[in-house]
Design a protein around this motif. Sequence first.
Motif, PDB file in Angstrom:
ATOM      1  N   SER A 141       0.824  -1.213   0.000  1.00 19.76           N
ATOM      2  CA  SER A 141       0.000   0.000   0.000  1.00 19.76           C
ATOM      3  C   SER A 141       0.862   1.268   0.000  1.00 19.76           C
ATOM      4  O   SER A 141       0.414   2.320  -0.442  1.00 19.76           O
ATOM      5  CB  SER A 141      -0.951   0.008   1.202  1.00 19.76           C
ATOM      6  OG  SER A 141      -0.223   0.154   2.415  1.00 19.76           O
ATOM      7  N   ARG A 142       2.107   1.178   0.431  1.00 25.16           N
ATOM      8  CA  ARG A 142       3.016   2.336   0.405  1.00 25.16           C
ATOM      9  C   ARG A 142       3.309   2.786  -1.017  1.00 25.16           C
ATOM     10  O   ARG A 142       3.757   3.905  -1.252  1.00 25.16           O
ATOM     11  CB  ARG A 142       4.342   1.983   1.073  1.00 25.16           C
ATOM     12  CG  ARG A 142       4.238   1.657   2.532  1.00 25.16           C
ATOM     13  CD  ARG A 142       5.573   1.256   3.077  1.00 25.16           C
ATOM     14  NE  ARG A 142       6.391   2.456   3.220  1.00 25.16           N
ATOM     15  CZ  ARG A 142       7.605   2.457   3.743  1.00 25.16           C
ATOM     16  NH1 ARG A 142       8.158   1.350   4.125  1.00 25.16           N
ATOM     17  NH2 ARG A 142       8.286   3.572   3.848  1.00 25.16           N
ATOM     18  N   TYR A 143       3.089   1.892  -1.994  1.00 28.88           N
ATOM     19  CA  TYR A 143       3.458   2.159  -3.376  1.00 28.88           C
ATOM     20  C   TYR A 143       2.261   2.450  -4.278  1.00 28.88           C
ATOM     21  O   TYR A 143       2.448   2.880  -5.405  1.00 28.88           O
ATOM     22  CB  TYR A 143       4.225   0.956  -3.946  1.00 28.88           C
ATOM     23  CG  TYR A 143       5.433   0.585  -3.130  1.00 28.88           C
ATOM     24  CD1 TYR A 143       6.639   1.250  -3.302  1.00 28.88           C
ATOM     25  CD2 TYR A 143       5.375  -0.420  -2.179  1.00 28.88           C
ATOM     26  CE1 TYR A 143       7.757   0.920  -2.552  1.00 28.88           C
ATOM     27  CE2 TYR A 143       6.487  -0.758  -1.419  1.00 28.88           C
ATOM     28  CZ  TYR A 143       7.669  -0.087  -1.610  1.00 28.88           C
ATOM     29  OH  TYR A 143       8.763  -0.411  -0.863  1.00 28.88           O
ATOM     30  N   THR A 144       1.056   2.205  -3.786  1.00 29.15           N
ATOM     31  CA  THR A 144      -0.115   2.298  -4.660  1.00 29.15           C
ATOM     32  C   THR A 144      -0.450   3.719  -5.094  1.00 29.15           C
ATOM     33  O   THR A 144      -1.069   3.909  -6.125  1.00 29.15           O
ATOM     34  CB  THR A 144      -1.354   1.657  -3.997  1.00 29.15           C
ATOM     35  OG1 THR A 144      -1.569   2.278  -2.728  1.00 29.15           O
ATOM     36  CG2 THR A 144      -1.167   0.164  -3.810  1.00 29.15           C
ATOM     37  N   TYR A 151       2.220  -1.505 -12.902  1.00 31.53           N
ATOM     38  CA  TYR A 151       2.612  -1.835 -11.534  1.00 31.53           C
ATOM     39  C   TYR A 151       2.982  -3.306 -11.470  1.00 31.53           C
ATOM     40  O   TYR A 151       2.171  -4.170 -11.821  1.00 31.53           O
ATOM     41  CB  TYR A 151       1.456  -1.551 -10.572  1.00 31.53           C
ATOM     42  CG  TYR A 151       1.109  -0.077 -10.496  1.00 31.53           C
ATOM     43  CD1 TYR A 151       1.691   0.738  -9.543  1.00 31.53           C
ATOM     44  CD2 TYR A 151       0.212   0.497 -11.398  1.00 31.53           C
ATOM     45  CE1 TYR A 151       1.391   2.092  -9.480  1.00 31.53           C
ATOM     46  CE2 TYR A 151      -0.095   1.850 -11.352  1.00 31.53           C
ATOM     47  CZ  TYR A 151       0.498   2.643 -10.383  1.00 31.53           C
ATOM     48  OH  TYR A 151       0.215   3.976 -10.322  1.00 31.53           O
ATOM     49  N   LEU A 152       4.219  -3.586 -11.041  1.00 32.56           N
ATOM     50  CA  LEU A 152       4.693  -4.961 -10.990  1.00 32.56           C
ATOM     51  C   LEU A 152       5.230  -5.304  -9.605  1.00 32.56           C
ATOM     52  O   LEU A 152       5.915  -4.486  -8.985  1.00 32.56           O
ATOM     53  CB  LEU A 152       5.808  -5.176 -12.017  1.00 32.56           C
ATOM     54  CG  LEU A 152       5.361  -5.020 -13.464  1.00 32.56           C
ATOM     55  CD1 LEU A 152       5.781  -3.680 -14.003  1.00 32.56           C
ATOM     56  CD2 LEU A 152       5.914  -6.127 -14.310  1.00 32.56           C
ATOM     57  N   ALA A 177      -5.643 -10.622  -5.251  1.00 24.45           N
ATOM     58  CA  ALA A 177      -6.545  -9.747  -4.488  1.00 24.45           C
ATOM     59  C   ALA A 177      -6.470  -8.292  -4.958  1.00 24.45           C
ATOM     60  O   ALA A 177      -7.379  -7.509  -4.694  1.00 24.45           O
ATOM     61  CB  ALA A 177      -6.211  -9.824  -2.995  1.00 24.45           C
ATOM     62  N   HIS A 178      -5.410  -7.935  -5.652  1.00 25.87           N
ATOM     63  CA  HIS A 178      -5.183  -6.554  -6.116  1.00 25.87           C
ATOM     64  C   HIS A 178      -4.732  -6.601  -7.577  1.00 25.87           C
ATOM     65  O   HIS A 178      -3.540  -6.429  -7.887  1.00 25.87           O
ATOM     66  CB  HIS A 178      -4.124  -5.862  -5.253  1.00 25.87           C
ATOM     67  CG  HIS A 178      -4.453  -5.843  -3.796  1.00 25.87           C
ATOM     68  ND1 HIS A 178      -4.127  -6.880  -2.948  1.00 25.87           N
ATOM     69  CD2 HIS A 178      -5.109  -4.927  -3.053  1.00 25.87           C
ATOM     70  CE1 HIS A 178      -4.551  -6.586  -1.739  1.00 25.87           C
ATOM     71  NE2 HIS A 178      -5.156  -5.411  -1.767  1.00 25.87           N
TER      72      HIS A 178
END
Length: 194
Positions: A141-144, A151-152, A177-178
């Motif tokens: 979540s720090r990168y979203t 996004y990899l 899940a994402h």
Amino acid sequence: MRRVNEIFYSLQGEGMHTGEAAVFIRFCGCNLKCPFCDTDFSQGEEMSDEEILSEVNKYPSRLVVLTGGEPTLSVDRAFVQLLKDNGRYVAMETNGTHQAPENLDWVTVSPKFEYVGEKGKLVEQRIDELKVVYSLGTDVSRYTGIPAKHYLLQPCDTGDKKKNEEIIVHCVAYILAHPAWKLSLQTQKILNVR
């Protein structure tokens, strides 16, 4: 003169260009010390831009990947333009802590917040692919919120087969899940090529 660790020809093993033939230019030096880094980029030789271009021109691939170490410490706009003027598509793999030349064709940013703290603060704004090295406990979540075209998640290779299998299971579960995230494997290690 630029300090070059090595120049070699292989397949791109990671990210959105996986499987493409590429000339890799690995530059010396890095501003971060990541615990999983598998590259000794302290050794190298001073090379002129013309000497580097001469080595690159020995190979037929259009794709040239600038990597390191941290290539933003060694590469400038003029060097990228020299490669492009000679028919090359120029990609860079960076930790994102310094601004990359704006004339690159592709920028892969692999932030290292989880491993180096504040030293890993992102400066780079153009991100074609954001590649996060995924370990057990990685807070994705720090990168979203970081704007990127792709996004990899790439499972971290710890050198421990059992731990690696566990990391892969968790990484795949996260992506399921994402689904905005895609899986990036280090296929060069799977195929046992450079």
